[in-house]
Design a protein around this motif. Sequence first.
Motif, short mmCIF file in Angstrom:
data_model
loop_
_atom_site.label_atom_id
_atom_site.label_comp_id
_atom_site.label_asym_id
_atom_site.label_seq_id
_atom_site.Cartn_x
_atom_site.Cartn_y
_atom_site.Cartn_z
N UNK A 16 56.69 33.84 54.97
CA UNK A 16 56.57 34.65 56.36
C UNK A 16 57.18 36.18 56.38
N UNK A 17 57.47 36.32 55.19
CA UNK A 17 58.42 37.77 55.34
C UNK A 17 57.88 38.95 54.27
N UNK A 18 55.96 39.60 54.12
CA UNK A 18 55.73 39.82 53.80
C UNK A 18 55.25 39.79 52.14
N UNK A 19 55.66 38.61 52.00
CA UNK A 19 55.21 38.59 50.24
C UNK A 19 52.96 38.95 49.93
N UNK A 20 53.01 37.98 50.98
CA UNK A 20 51.32 37.28 50.74
C UNK A 20 50.98 38.57 51.26
N UNK A 21 51.44 39.72 52.48
CA UNK A 21 51.17 40.79 53.10
C UNK A 21 50.59 41.95 51.52
N UNK A 22 52.17 41.59 51.07
CA UNK A 22 52.54 43.03 49.86
C UNK A 22 51.56 42.33 48.94
N UNK A 23 51.75 40.99 47.98
CA UNK A 23 50.31 40.74 47.02
C UNK A 23 48.71 41.33 47.21
N UNK A 24 47.94 41.09 48.55
CA UNK A 24 47.16 41.13 49.31
C UNK A 24 46.70 42.25 48.80
N UNK A 25 47.30 43.31 49.67
CA UNK A 25 47.78 44.78 49.18
C UNK A 25 47.40 45.81 47.69
N UNK A 26 48.39 44.49 46.94
CA UNK A 26 48.04 44.98 45.52
C UNK A 26 46.73 45.17 45.36
N UNK A 27 46.31 43.54 45.53
CA UNK A 27 44.79 43.55 44.59
C UNK A 27 44.07 44.12 45.23
N UNK A 28 43.50 44.76 46.40
CA UNK A 28 42.58 45.30 47.07
C UNK A 28 42.50 46.89 46.45
N UNK A 29 44.01 47.17 46.36
CA UNK A 29 44.46 48.13 45.28
C UNK A 29 43.67 48.73 44.11
N UNK A 30 43.75 47.57 43.34
CA UNK A 30 43.20 47.83 42.43
C UNK A 30 42.06 47.65 42.23
N UNK A 31 41.36 46.37 43.66
CA UNK A 31 40.09 46.30 42.79
C UNK A 31 39.19 47.74 43.73
N UNK A 32 40.09 48.67 43.74
CA UNK A 32 39.07 49.65 44.81
C UNK A 32 39.14 50.42 43.37
N UNK A 33 40.51 51.04 43.08
CA UNK A 33 40.71 51.46 41.72
C UNK A 33 39.48 51.16 40.67
N UNK A 34 38.66 50.22 40.49
CA UNK A 34 38.21 49.03 39.82
C UNK A 34 36.32 49.48 39.98
N UNK A 35 36.04 50.67 41.31
CA UNK A 35 34.98 50.58 42.43
C UNK A 35 34.72 48.96 43.39
N UNK A 36 35.54 48.58 43.23
CA UNK A 36 34.62 47.15 44.23
C UNK A 36 35.24 46.93 45.07
#
Length: 145
Positions: free
Chosen positions: A83-103
């Motif tokens: 509940x400090x925003x850690x999970x949100x930051x991790x998911x955001x980073x994973x989504x950025x990597x997915x997009x960079x890789x066209x997923x």
Amino acid sequence: MPITIKQPKTPEEFAQYFDLRWRVLRAPWQQPAGSEKDTLEDTCIHIMACDDAGAVIGVARLQFNSDSEAQIRYMAVDPEYCRNGVGRKIVSALEAIALENKRNHIILDAREPAVGFYEKLGYTVTEKTYLLFDCIQHYRMQKII
Ligand SMILES: CC(C)(COP(=O)(O)OP(=O)(O)OC[C@H]1O[C@@H](n2cnc3c(N)ncnc32)[C@H](O)[C@@H]1OP(=O)(O)O)[C@@H](O)C(=O)NCCC(=O)NCCS
């Protein structure tokens, strides 16, 4: 709270990464060390969150299922830092990597208590899936990014 998001690189970082995965997702159900890994680790992208002292406080993995679909797995935040925003930051980073890789289609199987977390991040439940360790119900969720 200052949080650094990065990919583990050194053996020491990977050891801390897998240790947190085991402590959060396996140890409470009396699962042995080693049960936190599967056969796909070498082909996946790993992300970890570190506090300002360098301690690993959150982890997750992204795997590519097809040319358009990626899957988030093994998401775990140290209970002391939830509940400090850690999970949100991790998911955001994973989504950025997915997009960079066209997923642009992300799926995951959420533990029942985590469904609300993923809903906050724009994921929707598509079906009830499996029961882990005979007690943890999972739900398939997805998001188009
Ligand atoms: C689920 C988990 C990853 C969430 O991580 P976290 O760092 O606490 O989440 P965040 O602080 O980034 O929360 C983001 C938002 O979701 C909300 N949220 C977090 N956990 C939630 C939950 N279990 N249910 C409902 N909402 C939740 C937060 O309040 C926050 O909302 P806000 O932005 O409106 O304030 C973490 O609690 C965890 O590791 N749980 C145990 C392991 C687990 O279930 N992993 C998922 C396996 S599928």
